[in-house]
Write a protein that holds these residues in place. Structure first.
Motif, PDB file in Angstrom:
ATOM      1  N   LEU A   1       0.901  -1.183   0.056  1.00 47.34           N
ATOM      2  CA  LEU A   1      -0.047  -0.039   0.041  1.00 47.34           C
ATOM      3  C   LEU A   1       1.022   1.271   0.023  1.00 47.34           C
ATOM      4  O   LEU A   1       0.529   2.311  -0.673  1.00 47.34           O
ATOM      5  N   GLY A   2       2.021   1.149   0.738  1.00 49.62           N
ATOM      6  CA  GLY A   2       3.093   2.250   0.437  1.00 49.62           C
ATOM      7  C   GLY A   2       2.704   3.713   0.841  1.00 49.62           C
ATOM      8  O   GLY A   2       1.576   3.894   1.578  1.00 49.62           O
ATOM      9  N   THR A   3       2.825   4.502   0.045  1.00 48.55           N
ATOM     10  CA  THR A   3       2.739   6.064   0.444  1.00 48.55           C
ATOM     11  C   THR A   3       1.669   6.424  -0.600  1.00 48.55           C
ATOM     12  O   THR A   3       1.467   7.668  -0.737  1.00 48.55           O
ATOM     13  N   HIS A   4       0.606   5.572  -1.074  1.00 48.92           N
ATOM     14  CA  HIS A   4      -0.523   6.142  -1.794  1.00 48.92           C
ATOM     15  C   HIS A   4      -1.433   6.530  -0.881  1.00 48.92           C
ATOM     16  O   HIS A   4      -2.106   7.677  -1.118  1.00 48.92           O
ATOM     17  N   LEU A   5      -1.725   6.159   0.479  1.00 52.31           N
ATOM     18  CA  LEU A   5      -2.575   6.661   1.381  1.00 52.31           C
ATOM     19  C   LEU A   5      -2.028   7.940   1.759  1.00 52.31           C
ATOM     20  O   LEU A   5      -2.901   9.176   2.035  1.00 52.31           O
ATOM     21  N   ASP A   6      -0.781   8.011   2.053  1.00 53.38           N
ATOM     22  CA  ASP A   6      -0.047   9.448   2.280  1.00 53.38           C
ATOM     23  C   ASP A   6      -0.380  10.502   1.320  1.00 53.38           C
ATOM     24  O   ASP A   6      -0.711  11.540   1.663  1.00 53.38           O
ATOM     25  N   SER A   7      -0.047   9.990   0.008  1.00 53.44           N
ATOM     26  CA  SER A   7      -0.357  11.076  -0.953  1.00 53.44           C
ATOM     27  C   SER A   7      -1.819  11.450  -0.832  1.00 53.44           C
ATOM     28  O   SER A   7      -2.149  12.618  -1.380  1.00 53.44           O
ATOM     29  N   MET A   8      -2.659  10.569  -0.696  1.00 52.59           N
ATOM     30  CA  MET A   8      -4.127  10.900  -0.609  1.00 52.59           C
ATOM     31  C   MET A   8      -4.560  11.971   0.433  1.00 52.59           C
ATOM     32  O   MET A   8      -5.315  12.680   0.369  1.00 52.59           O
ATOM     33  N   ARG A   9      -3.637  11.699   1.504  1.00 52.42           N
ATOM     34  CA  ARG A   9      -3.780  12.753   2.634  1.00 52.42           C
ATOM     35  C   ARG A   9      -3.550  14.064   2.383  1.00 52.42           C
ATOM     36  O   ARG A   9      -3.801  15.043   2.721  1.00 52.42           O
ATOM     37  N   LEU A  10      -2.084  14.186   1.672  1.00 54.65           N
ATOM     38  CA  LEU A  10      -1.730  15.340   1.174  1.00 54.65           C
ATOM     39  C   LEU A  10      -2.677  16.047   0.065  1.00 54.65           C
ATOM     40  O   LEU A  10      -2.820  17.381   0.275  1.00 54.65           O
TER      41      LEU A  10
ATOM     42  N   SER B   1     -10.084  16.397  -6.986  1.00 55.09           N
ATOM     43  CA  SER B   1      -9.607  15.987  -8.127  1.00 55.09           C
ATOM     44  C   SER B   1      -8.663  16.858  -9.109  1.00 55.09           C
ATOM     45  O   SER B   1      -8.216  16.595  -9.973  1.00 55.09           O
ATOM     46  N   GLU B   2      -8.827  18.329  -8.550  1.00 53.96           N
ATOM     47  CA  GLU B   2      -7.997  19.286  -9.141  1.00 53.96           C
ATOM     48  C   GLU B   2      -6.517  19.118  -8.839  1.00 53.96           C
ATOM     49  O   GLU B   2      -5.493  19.718  -9.301  1.00 53.96           O
ATOM     50  N   VAL B   3      -6.076  18.409  -7.592  1.00 51.73           N
ATOM     51  CA  VAL B   3      -4.834  18.184  -7.066  1.00 51.73           C
ATOM     52  C   VAL B   3      -4.326  16.914  -7.498  1.00 51.73           C
ATOM     53  O   VAL B   3      -4.676  15.943  -7.325  1.00 51.73           O
ATOM     54  N   HIS B   4      -2.915  16.773  -8.027  1.00 48.30           N
ATOM     55  CA  HIS B   4      -2.197  15.721  -8.076  1.00 48.30           C
ATOM     56  C   HIS B   4      -0.955  15.952  -7.203  1.00 48.30           C
ATOM     57  O   HIS B   4      -0.290  17.111  -7.475  1.00 48.30           O
ATOM     58  N   THR B   5      -0.622  15.162  -6.436  1.00 51.91           N
ATOM     59  CA  THR B   5       0.504  15.108  -5.727  1.00 51.91           C
ATOM     60  C   THR B   5       1.152  13.687  -5.225  1.00 51.91           C
ATOM     61  O   THR B   5       0.602  12.792  -5.533  1.00 51.91           O
ATOM     62  N   ARG B   6       2.211  13.591  -4.737  1.00 54.37           N
ATOM     63  CA  ARG B   6       2.702  12.569  -4.720  1.00 54.37           C
ATOM     64  C   ARG B   6       3.706  12.608  -3.425  1.00 54.37           C
ATOM     65  O   ARG B   6       4.322  13.515  -3.128  1.00 54.37           O
ATOM     66  N   ILE B   7       3.796  11.343  -2.397  1.00 54.50           N
ATOM     67  CA  ILE B   7       4.616  11.239  -1.502  1.00 54.50           C
ATOM     68  C   ILE B   7       5.319  10.120  -1.882  1.00 54.50           C
ATOM     69  O   ILE B   7       4.812   9.009  -2.203  1.00 54.50           O
TER      70      ILE B   7
ATOM     71  N   SER C   1      10.033   9.019   7.779  1.00 57.33           N
ATOM     72  CA  SER C   1      10.909   9.574   6.492  1.00 57.33           C
ATOM     73  C   SER C   1      10.401   9.841   5.342  1.00 57.33           C
ATOM     74  O   SER C   1      11.099  10.322   4.352  1.00 57.33           O
ATOM     75  N   MET C   2       9.135   9.902   5.358  1.00 57.62           N
ATOM     76  CA  MET C   2       8.302  10.291   3.951  1.00 57.62           C
ATOM     77  C   MET C   2       8.986  11.298   3.496  1.00 57.62           C
ATOM     78  O   MET C   2       9.091  12.442   3.805  1.00 57.62           O
ATOM     79  N   VAL C   3       8.747  11.396   2.188  1.00 53.74           N
ATOM     80  CA  VAL C   3       9.257  12.555   1.310  1.00 53.74           C
ATOM     81  C   VAL C   3       8.221  13.371   0.321  1.00 53.74           C
ATOM     82  O   VAL C   3       7.748  12.548  -0.718  1.00 53.74           O
ATOM     83  N   PRO C   4       7.657  14.560   0.630  1.00 57.48           N
ATOM     84  CA  PRO C   4       6.758  15.024  -0.399  1.00 57.48           C
ATOM     85  C   PRO C   4       7.270  15.221  -1.484  1.00 57.48           C
ATOM     86  O   PRO C   4       8.343  16.329  -1.506  1.00 57.48           O
ATOM     87  N   LEU C   5       6.572  15.007  -2.772  1.00 55.45           N
ATOM     88  CA  LEU C   5       7.323  15.520  -3.927  1.00 55.45           C
ATOM     89  C   LEU C   5       6.669  16.851  -4.614  1.00 55.45           C
ATOM     90  O   LEU C   5       5.517  16.928  -5.294  1.00 55.45           O
ATOM     91  N   TRP C   6       6.974  18.115  -3.894  1.00 59.77           N
ATOM     92  CA  TRP C   6       6.365  19.196  -4.351  1.00 59.77           C
ATOM     93  C   TRP C   6       6.684  19.421  -5.978  1.00 59.77           C
ATOM     94  O   TRP C   6       5.639  20.182  -6.706  1.00 59.77           O
TER      95      TRP C   6
END
Ligand SMILES: NC(=O)c1ccc[n+]([C@@H]2O[C@H](COP(=O)([O-])OP(=O)(O)OC[C@H]3O[C@@H](n4cnc5c(N)ncnc54)[C@H](O)[C@@H]3O)[C@@H](O)[C@H]2O)c1
Ligand SMILES: O=C(O)C[C@H](O)C(=O)O
Length: 319
Positions: A146-155, A168-174, A181-186
Motif C-alpha cells: 500500500l506504500g505512500t498511496h494513502l499518504d499521497s491521498m492525505r496530502l 480531483s484538481e490536485v495531483h501530488t505524490r509522497i 521519513s516520507m518525502v513529499p514531491l512538491w
C-alpha cells in the motif's frame, strides 16, 4: 471475472477492505481468509456482507476459509494480517512480529496460488513488502505494498482544502517510507494542471505543517478512534481496481526498485508505479535535489531495517 482473497479478513482493515473490494463491479469471487479460531467472525462477516449484497442487488461468490487450498487461482491476495500500532508506537516497532506472519502467508500464497499478485498492507509496509517478495519468490512486479498511496491521498486532501478546490484538481505524490521519513514531491504537485510552485500562493503555503499532518495522520486517528480503517480500505480498493481493470494508472505504492529514482535501488519503498494486470512497475523519475536527499535518507532507513529483519527471519524461518 476476478478472484480476490483477503488474508486477515477478521481485522478492522481487512474486513472493510474486503467490503470495499466487493463493490468493484468486475470482482466476482472473494475469499475472506482467517486463522483457526476465527471461524465465527468469518461466518458472521460473510452473512453480513451477503445481506448488503441483497440490499444493493449485487451478485458475488463470497466464501470464508481457514484452508490454504481456497487461495487457489486468486488474481490478487491482500495480506492485512499483523499487529497494528498503538499510541506512542512507530510502525517500525511492529516489524519483527509482523515479519513472521507475512513471511508465512507469502510462502502459503506461493504454494497455493502461484500466479497471483500480492498486495501487502501489514506494517511497516515497506519492510513487509520486501519480506513478502523474498518468501513468495515471486517476481518483483507481482508483489507490492500500500506504500505512500494513502499518504499521497492525505496530502492531496489537505492541499485541496487549503486552496479551496475540488480534490480531483490536485495531483501530488509522497515517496519513500510509509512512515516518519516520507518525502513529499512538491516538484510533482499540480493544481488544475499548473505546477504548484508556479502559483503565487505557494510561497505562503504552510508546507512543513501540512506534511507533518500527513506524517502524524495515522497516529492521530488511532489515538482518537482506535484504528485507521476507511482511508486504508478505500486506498486498497483503488489499487485492486487499478490492477484488475488493467488501468495503467500511476500510483504511489511500495515496490522493489532497481535504479528508477536517480539510480537509487535494491529496496522496497514508496515510488510512483504503473499498475496493471501484470502488477506494479516503478516509473523512472527525476526529482528535485532536496527531494533526492530526503529519498536517499528514507531508503537508507528502510534498507537497514529490512536487512535486520531479514537476518532475524534467516534464523527463525530459513527459506
Ligand atoms: N499500510 C497501511 O497504510 C496500513 C493501513 C492500516 C493498517 N495497516 C496495518 O494493517 C495491519 C492490520 O491492522 P488492523 O487495524 O486491521 O488490526 P486488527 O488487530 O484489527 O487485525 C489484525 C489481523 O491480523 C490477524 N493476526 C494478528 N496476529 C496474527 C498472527 N500471529 N497470525 C496470523 N494472523 C494474525 C488477526 O487475526 C486480524 O485478522 C497492521 O499491521 C496495521 O498497522 C497498514
Ligand atoms: O498509522 C498507522 O499505524 C496505520 C496506517 O499505516 C495508516 O497510515 O493509517
Amino acid at each position: 471475472m476476478a478472484k480476490v482473497t483477503v488474508i486477515g479478513a477478521t481485522g478492522k482493515v481487512g474486513q472493510f477492505a474486503a467490503y470495499s473490494v466487493s463493490r468493484i463491479p468486475f470482482v466476482t469471487n472473494i475469499v475472506l481468509f482467517g486463522r483457526e479460531g476465527n471461524e465465527d467472525v468469518l461466518e458472521g462477516t460473510k452473512c453480513d456482507f451477503i445481506d448488503s449484497f441483497a440490499a444493493l442487488g449485487r451478485n458475488l461468490d463470497l466464501e470464508w476459509s481457514i484452508n490454504p487450498e481456497d487461495l487457489r487461482d486468486s488474481d490478487i491476495v491482500i495480506i492485512n494480517s499483523g499487529v497494528p500500532r498503538h499510541k506512542g508506537q512507530d510502525r517500525i516497532d511492529l516489524a519483527k512480529k509482523n515479519a513472521k506472519i507475512v513471511a508465512n502467508y507469502a510462502k502459503m500464497i506461493a504454494a497455493y496460488s502461484p500466479d497471483s499478485i500480492i498486495l501487502v498492507v501489514s506494517n511497516p509496509v515497506d519492510v513487509m513488502t520486501a519480506v513478502a517478495l523474498k518468501y513468495s519468490g515471486f517476481p518483483p512486479n507481482r508483489v507490492f505494498g500500500l506504500g505512500t498511496h494513502l499518504d499521497s491521498m492525505r496530502l492531496k486532501s489537505f492541499v485541496a482544502d487549503h486552496f479551496n478546490v475540488h480534490v480531483s484538481e490536485v495531483h501530488t505524490r509522497i515517496v519513500g517510507e510509509h512512515g516518519e521519513s516520507m518525502v513529499p514531491l512538491w516538484s510533482a504537485t499540480t493544481i488544475g494542471g499548473i505546477q504548484i510552485q508556479n502559483l503565487p500562493a505557494f510561497s505562503s503555503l504552510p508546507k512543513d505543517e501540512m506534511v507533518d499532518r500527513v506524517r502524524t495522520a495515522g497516529l492521530h486517528i488511532i489515538e482518537k478512534s482506535g484504528a485507521t480503517i476507511y482511508g486504508p480500505a478505500a486506498a486498497i480498493s483503488t489499487l485492486v481496481r487499478t490492477v484488475l481493470g488493467n488501468e495503467n494508472r500511476i500510483l504511489s505504492v511500495s515496490a522493489y526498485i532497481k535504479s528508477e529514482v536517480h539510480n537509487i535501488g535494491d529496496v522496497c519503498i514508496g515510488v510512483p508505479a504503473r499498475l496493471n494486470r501484470e502488477g506494479a512497475f516503478p516509473v523512472p523519475i527525476r526529482i528535485d535535489e532536496s527531494e533526492v536527499t530526503g529519498f536517499q535518507q528514507s531508503v537508507e532507513k528502510i534498507r537497514n531495517v529490512t536487512s535486520e529483519i531479514m537476518a532475524d527471519l534467516d534464523q527463525s524461518m530459513p527459506l
